[in-house]
Scaffold this motif. Sequence first.
Motif, PDB file in Angstrom:
ATOM      1  N   ASP A 120      -1.190  -4.203  -5.781  1.00 39.06           N
ATOM      2  CA  ASP A 120      -0.612  -2.858  -5.832  1.00 39.06           C
ATOM      3  C   ASP A 120      -1.700  -1.874  -5.385  1.00 39.06           C
ATOM      4  N   ASP A 121      -1.787  -1.695  -4.061  1.00 39.58           N
ATOM      5  CA  ASP A 121      -2.869  -0.892  -3.478  1.00 39.58           C
ATOM      6  C   ASP A 121      -2.432   0.568  -3.462  1.00 39.58           C
ATOM      7  N   ARG A 122      -3.056   1.376  -4.320  1.00 41.26           N
ATOM      8  CA  ARG A 122      -2.642   2.775  -4.470  1.00 41.26           C
ATOM      9  C   ARG A 122      -3.669   3.691  -3.818  1.00 41.26           C
ATOM     10  N   VAL A 123      -3.227   4.391  -2.786  1.00 44.95           N
ATOM     11  CA  VAL A 123      -4.135   5.220  -1.985  1.00 44.95           C
ATOM     12  C   VAL A 123      -4.248   6.611  -2.597  1.00 44.95           C
ATOM     13  N   GLN A 124      -5.490   7.063  -2.761  1.00 43.66           N
ATOM     14  CA  GLN A 124      -5.722   8.440  -3.219  1.00 43.66           C
ATOM     15  C   GLN A 124      -5.577   9.372  -2.011  1.00 43.66           C
ATOM     16  N   LEU A 156       2.747   5.730   5.120  1.00 52.05           N
ATOM     17  CA  LEU A 156       2.948   4.704   4.087  1.00 52.05           C
ATOM     18  C   LEU A 156       4.394   4.785   3.595  1.00 52.05           C
ATOM     19  N   PRO A 157       4.934   3.681   3.060  1.00 49.91           N
ATOM     20  CA  PRO A 157       4.283   2.445   2.648  1.00 49.91           C
ATOM     21  C   PRO A 157       4.023   1.473   3.800  1.00 49.91           C
ATOM     22  N   VAL A 158       3.096   0.536   3.498  1.00 52.16           N
ATOM     23  CA  VAL A 158       2.814  -0.594   4.376  1.00 52.16           C
ATOM     24  C   VAL A 158       2.735  -1.841   3.500  1.00 52.16           C
ATOM     25  N   LEU A 159       3.322  -2.926   3.998  1.00 52.68           N
ATOM     26  CA  LEU A 159       3.254  -4.190   3.255  1.00 52.68           C
ATOM     27  C   LEU A 159       2.472  -5.197   4.088  1.00 52.68           C
ATOM     28  N   GLU A 160       1.485  -5.818   3.464  1.00 51.10           N
ATOM     29  CA  GLU A 160       0.729  -6.870   4.138  1.00 51.10           C
ATOM     30  C   GLU A 160       1.216  -8.213   3.589  1.00 51.10           C
ATOM     31  N   THR A 178      -7.293  11.813  -1.174  1.00 47.68           N
ATOM     32  CA  THR A 178      -8.602  12.101  -0.581  1.00 47.68           C
ATOM     33  C   THR A 178      -9.045  10.999   0.388  1.00 47.68           C
ATOM     34  N   ASP A 179      -8.447   9.841   0.261  1.00 50.37           N
ATOM     35  CA  ASP A 179      -8.817   8.686   1.082  1.00 50.37           C
ATOM     36  C   ASP A 179      -7.863   8.501   2.268  1.00 50.37           C
ATOM     37  N   TRP A 180      -6.802   9.286   2.288  1.00 58.79           N
ATOM     38  CA  TRP A 180      -5.697   9.023   3.217  1.00 58.79           C
ATOM     39  C   TRP A 180      -6.092   9.171   4.684  1.00 58.79           C
ATOM     40  N   GLU A 181      -6.834  10.233   5.005  1.00 58.98           N
ATOM     41  CA  GLU A 181      -7.177  10.461   6.401  1.00 58.98           C
ATOM     42  C   GLU A 181      -7.904   9.244   6.992  1.00 58.98           C
ATOM     43  N   ARG A 182      -8.813   8.695   6.198  1.00 56.58           N
ATOM     44  CA  ARG A 182      -9.602   7.529   6.642  1.00 56.58           C
ATOM     45  C   ARG A 182      -8.696   6.317   6.850  1.00 56.58           C
ATOM     46  N   ARG A 183      -7.682   6.156   5.971  1.00 55.78           N
ATOM     47  CA  ARG A 183      -6.862   4.949   6.013  1.00 55.78           C
ATOM     48  C   ARG A 183      -5.679   5.053   6.976  1.00 55.78           C
ATOM     49  N   LYS A 184      -5.258   6.296   7.232  1.00 57.57           N
ATOM     50  CA  LYS A 184      -4.070   6.550   8.061  1.00 57.57           C
ATOM     51  C   LYS A 184      -4.147   5.843   9.416  1.00 57.57           C
ATOM     52  N   VAL A 185      -5.327   5.895  10.038  1.00 52.65           N
ATOM     53  CA  VAL A 185      -5.482   5.344  11.388  1.00 52.65           C
ATOM     54  C   VAL A 185      -5.222   3.831  11.448  1.00 52.65           C
ATOM     55  N   ASN A 186      -5.338   3.186  10.309  1.00 51.80           N
ATOM     56  CA  ASN A 186      -5.134   1.728  10.296  1.00 51.80           C
ATOM     57  C   ASN A 186      -3.699   1.331   9.960  1.00 51.80           C
ATOM     58  N   THR A 187      -2.779   2.302   9.897  1.00 54.75           N
ATOM     59  CA  THR A 187      -1.371   1.962   9.620  1.00 54.75           C
ATOM     60  C   THR A 187      -0.587   2.009  10.934  1.00 54.75           C
ATOM     61  N   THR A 233       0.844  -1.200   0.000  1.00 58.93           N
ATOM     62  CA  THR A 233       0.000   0.000   0.000  1.00 58.93           C
ATOM     63  C   THR A 233       0.875   1.245   0.000  1.00 58.93           C
ATOM     64  N   TYR A 234       0.625   2.128  -0.975  1.00 58.66           N
ATOM     65  CA  TYR A 234       1.365   3.391  -1.047  1.00 58.66           C
ATOM     66  C   TYR A 234       0.514   4.379  -1.844  1.00 58.66           C
ATOM     67  N   PHE A 235       0.952   5.633  -1.852  1.00 54.07           N
ATOM     68  CA  PHE A 235       0.190   6.652  -2.567  1.00 54.07           C
ATOM     69  C   PHE A 235       0.255   6.421  -4.077  1.00 54.07           C
ATOM     70  N   ASP A 236      -0.741   6.985  -4.764  1.00 48.82           N
ATOM     71  CA  ASP A 236      -0.887   6.734  -6.193  1.00 48.82           C
ATOM     72  C   ASP A 236      -0.074   7.731  -7.027  1.00 48.82           C
ATOM     73  N   PHE A 237       1.244   7.653  -6.867  1.00 47.04           N
ATOM     74  CA  PHE A 237       2.108   8.455  -7.762  1.00 47.04           C
ATOM     75  C   PHE A 237       3.409   7.702  -7.962  1.00 47.04           C
ATOM     76  N   HIS A 238       4.142   8.103  -9.003  1.00 45.80           N
ATOM     77  CA  HIS A 238       5.453   7.505  -9.222  1.00 45.80           C
ATOM     78  C   HIS A 238       6.447   8.099  -8.241  1.00 45.80           C
ATOM     79  N   GLY A 239       7.301   7.272  -7.680  1.00 49.15           N
ATOM     80  CA  GLY A 239       8.360   7.790  -6.816  1.00 49.15           C
ATOM     81  C   GLY A 239       8.018   7.599  -5.358  1.00 49.15           C
TER      82      GLY A 239
END
Length: 207
Positions: free
Chosen positions: A32-36, A52-56, A38-47, A7-13
Motif C-alpha cells: 500500500d504505497d501512499r504518496v505524500q 495516480l493511481p498506478v498498480l504494479e 510533497t513527494d508527488w512532483e518527483r514521482r509523477k514523471v515515473n507514472t 500507489t496512490y495519495f495518502d488520504f481516504h477516498g
Amino acid sequence: MTKLKLTYFDFHGGRGEPARLALSIAGIPFEDDRVQFTDWERRKVNTPFGALPVLEVDGQILAQSNAINRYVGKLASLYPSDPWQAALCDEAMEAVEDITNKIAATLFLPEEEKKTQRNALVEGQLPFYLSRLQQRLEAHGGRYFAADRLTVADLKVFVWIRQLKSGVLDHVPTDLPDRIAPKLVEHYERVKNERGVKAYYSTHGAG
Ligand SMILES: N[C@@H](CCC(=O)N[C@@H](CS)C(=O)NCC(=O)O)C(=O)O
C-alpha cells in the motif's frame, strides 16, 4: 504469488480507494504505497499518464483507475463474469469518473471562483449524477449496481458518496445525497456495513 503494489495519495477516498478496498476485502496482500503530496512532483514523471493511481503487477505497470478496478475486481471476485453484468458494473464506475472529473476541475481554483463553480455543481451536476445513479441502482434491483452482489462498482460509488458526506468539499452541503438520493445513501450504508469494508476502516482509521 503475484506481487502487487498499489500507489496512490495518502488520504481516504479518491480514485485509488476502491482498489485498496477490493484487495483488502479479499485478503489479497499488496504493498500500500501512499504518496505524500510533497513527494508527488518527483514521482509523477515515473507514472504512465502523470497521475495516480498506478498498480504494479510483478514489476509491470498499470494506470487508469477503472482499468485497475476491473483488474483487482477480477482478482478479488468483485467483478461480474457475465458480460452484461460486467458492462453494468463498468457503467456505474464510468459515471462516477464523469462527476469526479467535474469536481476535480474545481479543486485548485482561487477561493471565490471555487465557490461559484461548486455552487453551480450543487445546483446542477451533483444532483443530476446522484439521481441518475440512484435510478440505475433501482433499475437493477436496488441493492447493488450489478450482478445483485457487491462489486467494484459499489465500492466506487460508496467512495464518492463518502466523500460528499464527509464535508471535505467546501461549499457542498453534506446532506445533499440524503436530500437527492436516499436510496443511494441506503446503498452507501449497505457497503459501509460489509464486513471487509468495516475491517478496512477499523485498520486504517475512519478519516
Ligand atoms: N483518468 C485517470 C485520472 C487520474 C487522476 O487525475 N488522478 C489524480 C488523483 S485522483 C492525480 O493524479 N492528480 C495529480 C496530478 O494530476 O498531478 C484515472 O482514472 O486514473
